[in-house]
Design a protein around this motif. Structure first.
Motif, PDB file in Angstrom:
ATOM      1  N   ILE A 283       0.855  -1.193   0.000  1.00 51.36           N
ATOM      2  CA  ILE A 283       0.000   0.000   0.000  1.00 51.36           C
ATOM      3  C   ILE A 283       0.889   1.240   0.000  1.00 51.36           C
ATOM      4  CG2 ILE A 283      -1.771   1.285   1.252  1.00 51.36           C
ATOM      5  CD1 ILE A 283      -2.756  -1.346   2.398  1.00 51.36           C
ATOM      6  N   PRO A 284       0.703   2.171  -0.928  1.00 52.78           N
ATOM      7  CA  PRO A 284       1.545   3.374  -0.968  1.00 52.78           C
ATOM      8  C   PRO A 284       1.430   4.182   0.324  1.00 52.78           C
ATOM      9  CG  PRO A 284       0.293   3.138  -3.003  1.00 52.78           C
ATOM     10  CD  PRO A 284      -0.262   2.129  -2.042  1.00 52.78           C
TER      11      PRO A 284
ATOM     12  N   LEU B 238      -2.961  14.004   7.005  1.00 48.89           N
ATOM     13  CA  LEU B 238      -3.043  15.458   6.848  1.00 48.89           C
ATOM     14  C   LEU B 238      -4.486  15.944   6.873  1.00 48.89           C
ATOM     15  CD1 LEU B 238      -0.330  16.078   4.098  1.00 48.89           C
ATOM     16  CD2 LEU B 238      -0.186  16.619   6.541  1.00 48.89           C
ATOM     17  N   ASP B 239      -5.405  15.095   6.414  1.00 41.81           N
ATOM     18  CA  ASP B 239      -6.825  15.456   6.450  1.00 41.81           C
ATOM     19  C   ASP B 239      -7.433  15.272   7.825  1.00 41.81           C
ATOM     20  OD1 ASP B 239      -6.780  16.144   3.803  1.00 41.81           O
ATOM     21  OD2 ASP B 239      -7.489  14.187   3.099  1.00 41.81           O
ATOM     22  N   GLY B 240      -6.631  14.815   8.784  1.00 44.40           N
ATOM     23  CA  GLY B 240      -7.123  14.659  10.149  1.00 44.40           C
ATOM     24  C   GLY B 240      -7.812  13.340  10.415  1.00 44.40           C
ATOM     25  N   ALA B 241      -7.597  12.319   9.572  1.00 46.79           N
ATOM     26  CA  ALA B 241      -8.245  11.026   9.773  1.00 46.79           C
ATOM     27  C   ALA B 241      -7.606  10.287  10.943  1.00 46.79           C
ATOM     28  CB  ALA B 241      -8.139  10.177   8.503  1.00 46.79           C
ATOM     29  N   SER B 242      -8.442   9.704  11.772  1.00 52.53           N
ATOM     30  CA  SER B 242      -7.955   8.925  12.901  1.00 52.53           C
ATOM     31  C   SER B 242      -7.431   7.571  12.420  1.00 52.53           C
ATOM     32  CB  SER B 242      -9.076   8.727  13.926  1.00 52.53           C
ATOM     33  OG  SER B 242     -10.150   8.017  13.339  1.00 52.53           O
ATOM     34  N   ILE B 243      -6.857   6.806  13.356  1.00 46.45           N
ATOM     35  CA  ILE B 243      -6.336   5.488  12.994  1.00 46.45           C
ATOM     36  C   ILE B 243      -7.462   4.589  12.486  1.00 46.45           C
ATOM     37  CG2 ILE B 243      -5.237   3.403  13.901  1.00 46.45           C
ATOM     38  CD1 ILE B 243      -3.691   5.134  15.824  1.00 46.45           C
ATOM     39  N   ARG B 244      -8.607   4.657  13.141  1.00 45.93           N
ATOM     40  CA  ARG B 244      -9.729   3.830  12.719  1.00 45.93           C
ATOM     41  C   ARG B 244     -10.192   4.207  11.322  1.00 45.93           C
ATOM     42  NH1 ARG B 244     -15.099   4.386  12.718  1.00 45.93           N
ATOM     43  NH2 ARG B 244     -14.951   6.414  13.745  1.00 45.93           N
ATOM     44  N   ARG B 245     -10.248   5.514  11.025  1.00 41.45           N
ATOM     45  CA  ARG B 245     -10.680   5.951   9.693  1.00 41.45           C
ATOM     46  C   ARG B 245      -9.641   5.601   8.634  1.00 41.45           C
ATOM     47  NH1 ARG B 245     -15.014   9.105   9.079  1.00 41.45           N
ATOM     48  NH2 ARG B 245     -16.063   9.883  10.948  1.00 41.45           N
ATOM     49  N   ARG B 246      -8.349   5.711   8.975  1.00 41.20           N
ATOM     50  CA  ARG B 246      -7.312   5.320   8.010  1.00 41.20           C
ATOM     51  C   ARG B 246      -7.395   3.832   7.713  1.00 41.20           C
ATOM     52  NH1 ARG B 246      -3.894   8.775  11.169  1.00 41.20           N
ATOM     53  NH2 ARG B 246      -2.835   6.952  12.062  1.00 41.20           N
ATOM     54  N   LEU B 247      -7.691   3.056   8.748  1.00 48.38           N
ATOM     55  CA  LEU B 247      -7.814   1.620   8.549  1.00 48.38           C
ATOM     56  C   LEU B 247      -9.005   1.292   7.656  1.00 48.38           C
ATOM     57  CD1 LEU B 247      -6.841  -1.258   9.390  1.00 48.38           C
ATOM     58  CD2 LEU B 247      -8.433  -1.099  11.314  1.00 48.38           C
ATOM     59  N   TRP B 248     -10.122   1.972   7.878  1.00 43.61           N
ATOM     60  CA  TRP B 248     -11.353   1.657   7.162  1.00 43.61           C
ATOM     61  C   TRP B 248     -11.356   2.213   5.739  1.00 43.61           C
ATOM     62  CZ3 TRP B 248     -14.977  -1.780   7.468  1.00 43.61           C
ATOM     63  CH2 TRP B 248     -16.171  -1.601   6.776  1.00 43.61           C
ATOM     64  N   HIS B 249     -10.812   3.430   5.549  1.00 45.69           N
ATOM     65  CA  HIS B 249     -10.909   4.096   4.254  1.00 45.69           C
ATOM     66  C   HIS B 249      -9.667   3.941   3.379  1.00 45.69           C
ATOM     67  CE1 HIS B 249     -14.730   6.053   5.146  1.00 45.69           C
ATOM     68  NE2 HIS B 249     -14.257   6.365   6.342  1.00 45.69           N
ATOM     69  N   VAL B 250      -8.566   3.451   3.946  1.00 44.85           N
ATOM     70  CA  VAL B 250      -7.340   3.274   3.163  1.00 44.85           C
ATOM     71  C   VAL B 250      -6.938   1.798   3.122  1.00 44.85           C
ATOM     72  CG1 VAL B 250      -4.915   3.869   2.911  1.00 44.85           C
ATOM     73  CG2 VAL B 250      -6.539   5.607   3.673  1.00 44.85           C
TER      74      VAL B 250
ATOM     75  N   MET C 284      -6.844  -3.504   0.265  1.00 43.23           N
ATOM     76  CA  MET C 284      -6.663  -4.950   0.433  1.00 43.23           C
ATOM     77  C   MET C 284      -7.939  -5.713   0.106  1.00 43.23           C
ATOM     78  SD  MET C 284      -4.428  -5.136   3.940  1.00 43.23           S
ATOM     79  CE  MET C 284      -4.493  -6.926   3.894  1.00 43.23           C
ATOM     80  N   ARG C 285      -8.849  -5.096  -0.590  1.00 39.79           N
ATOM     81  CA  ARG C 285     -10.149  -5.725  -0.832  1.00 39.79           C
ATOM     82  C   ARG C 285     -10.025  -7.060  -1.555  1.00 39.79           C
ATOM     83  NH1 ARG C 285     -15.011  -3.248  -4.608  1.00 39.79           N
ATOM     84  NH2 ARG C 285     -16.476  -4.978  -4.319  1.00 39.79           N
ATOM     85  N   PHE C 286      -9.211  -7.105  -2.594  1.00 37.95           N
ATOM     86  CA  PHE C 286      -9.077  -8.341  -3.367  1.00 37.95           C
ATOM     87  C   PHE C 286      -8.488  -9.456  -2.510  1.00 37.95           C
ATOM     88  CE2 PHE C 286      -6.495 -11.090  -6.115  1.00 37.95           C
ATOM     89  CZ  PHE C 286      -7.486 -11.591  -6.938  1.00 37.95           C
ATOM     90  N   ILE C 287      -7.438  -9.154  -1.738  1.00 37.26           N
ATOM     91  CA  ILE C 287      -6.813 -10.162  -0.878  1.00 37.26           C
ATOM     92  C   ILE C 287      -7.797 -10.635   0.178  1.00 37.26           C
ATOM     93  CG2 ILE C 287      -4.940 -10.591   0.750  1.00 37.26           C
ATOM     94  CD1 ILE C 287      -4.017 -10.375  -2.100  1.00 37.26           C
ATOM     95  N   LEU C 288      -8.564  -9.730   0.748  1.00 41.18           N
ATOM     96  CA  LEU C 288      -9.541 -10.107   1.770  1.00 41.18           C
ATOM     97  C   LEU C 288     -10.614 -11.031   1.199  1.00 41.18           C
ATOM     98  CD1 LEU C 288      -9.979  -6.670   3.606  1.00 41.18           C
ATOM     99  CD2 LEU C 288      -8.889  -8.724   4.517  1.00 41.18           C
ATOM    100  N   MET C 289     -11.056 -10.757  -0.008  1.00 38.58           N
ATOM    101  CA  MET C 289     -12.078 -11.607  -0.620  1.00 38.58           C
ATOM    102  C   MET C 289     -11.541 -13.009  -0.893  1.00 38.58           C
ATOM    103  SD  MET C 289     -14.281  -9.198  -3.215  1.00 38.58           S
ATOM    104  CE  MET C 289     -12.878  -8.933  -4.310  1.00 38.58           C
TER     105      MET C 289
END
Length: 329
Positions: A222-223, A232-244, A249-254
């Motif tokens: 992941i880049p 920089l946009d102020g995303a929390s760890i939970r939001r970075r995990l969910w939105h990045v 990793m969607r394909f690997i998770l599937m």
């Protein structure tokens, strides 16, 4: 004054004749090697193709012998009465009718489905969470990766015997820990409510190492700019995990989800070694019942019918799952 054009015309005509003569002489000599080279090039191409097809044919033969033939043979045995002591007899759908009449048939499928659901709750989330934590560490990452993968390297029977001691109702590790906190001891493998959960914990611990390493490799791809932009946009760890992390990793998770469901639907070693299907058939799974049909009741036709049904169910599920995920993508 009039001689120059005539001289030039004669010189030009002479040069043209000389060039034509030269081309006429060189054309056969230039074309002859090309005619000789064409068959040689064709033979070399045929030889290379034959070599490639020979290697391909060897792989296909091995795959057909050790993969396709057992599948086809197993399906055919499901329509026969087979004991390997007497000649096989064709009985049609009789084996499948006997399966549905067996009261343990639905029990085995229900227990297998319950095991698969619990394995998804524990076994699918635990490797992903472990991979995320290990990926954030700065020191000791290689050592921890080896520690996580170590259970995979143990033989399954060794893992089962180790966990049998953990679950021992007397001096077992888990009951000793409960005793430290003055909590009552538990009958981990003898209780109908705890037996299946206990098997899921064993399976998760024994198999999560491979999935964790797959997730770690995917996380490394992941880049970092995506996380920096989200931070920089102020995303929390939970939001970075969910939105990045999750979208990347969607394909690997599937794929791992599909493989885990197929693997857990074929659970056998854990109930066979730890519980034997008990207590009161609470941990009898499809493969354990199949094993009983074949090697306890000596009815290989019934066992083959059971394996054919499992093959069809897993094939239908895999096809439907892949189609749905491709449509959503």
């Amino acid at each position: 004054m009039t001689a120059h054009p005539l001289t030039s015309a004669r010189d030009t005509s002479a040069r043209a004749d000389a060039e034509n003569t030269t081309l006429t002489r060189k054309t056969p000599e230039a074309g002859h090697p090309a005619k000789k080279a064409a068959p040689g090039r064709r033979r070399r191409r045929v030889r290379e193709n034959l070599t490639a097809y020979s290697f391909l044919a060897a792989g296909i033969v091995c795959f057909a012998l050790f993969s396709w033939y057992p599948v086809v043979r197993g399906v055919l045995l499901g329509f026969q009465q087979v004991t390997f002591a007497e000649p096989a007899q064709w009985v049609g759908l009789e084996n499948f009718r006997r399966l549905f009449d067996d009261p343990l048939f639905l029990t085995a499928w229900r227990n297998t489905g319950w095991f698969t659901l619990l394995a998804l709750v524990f076994g699918f989330a635990a490797p992903f969470a472990t991979a995320v934590v290990l990926n954030e560490l700065r020191h000791g990452k290689a050592y921890l990766r080896m520690t996580v993968y170590l259970p995979v390297m143990l033989p399954p029977i060794v893992t089962m015997l180790l966990w049998r001691w953990f679950y021992d109702p007397g001096p077992g590790l888990f009951n000793s820990v409960l005793d430290i906190f003055h909590l009552p001891a538990q009958q981990w493998l003898e209780s109908e409510n705890l037996a299946m959960v206990s098997l899921v914990l064993v399976s998760t611990w024994a198999n999560m190492g491979t999935t964790t390493l797959i997730y770690l490799a995917a996380l490394g791809g992941i880049p970092g700019e995506l996380y920096e932009a989200a931070e920089l946009d102020g995303a929390s760890i939970r939001r970075r995990l969910w939105h990045v992390t999750v979208p990347q990793m969607r394909f690997i998770l599937m794929i791992t989800l599909l493989l885990q469901i197929i693997g857990t639907m074929q659970v056998f070693v854990e109930p066979f070694v730890l519980t034997g299907g008990g207590p009161d058939d609470a941990t009898v799974t499809v493969l354990l019942l199949l094993y009983r049909y074949a090697f306890v009741y000596n009815d290989f036709g019934l066992a083959s019918a059971m394996s054919t049904l499992l093959f069809v169910v897993l094939g239908l599920f895999a096809g439907a799952y892949l189609r749905l995920t491709r449509t959503k993508g």
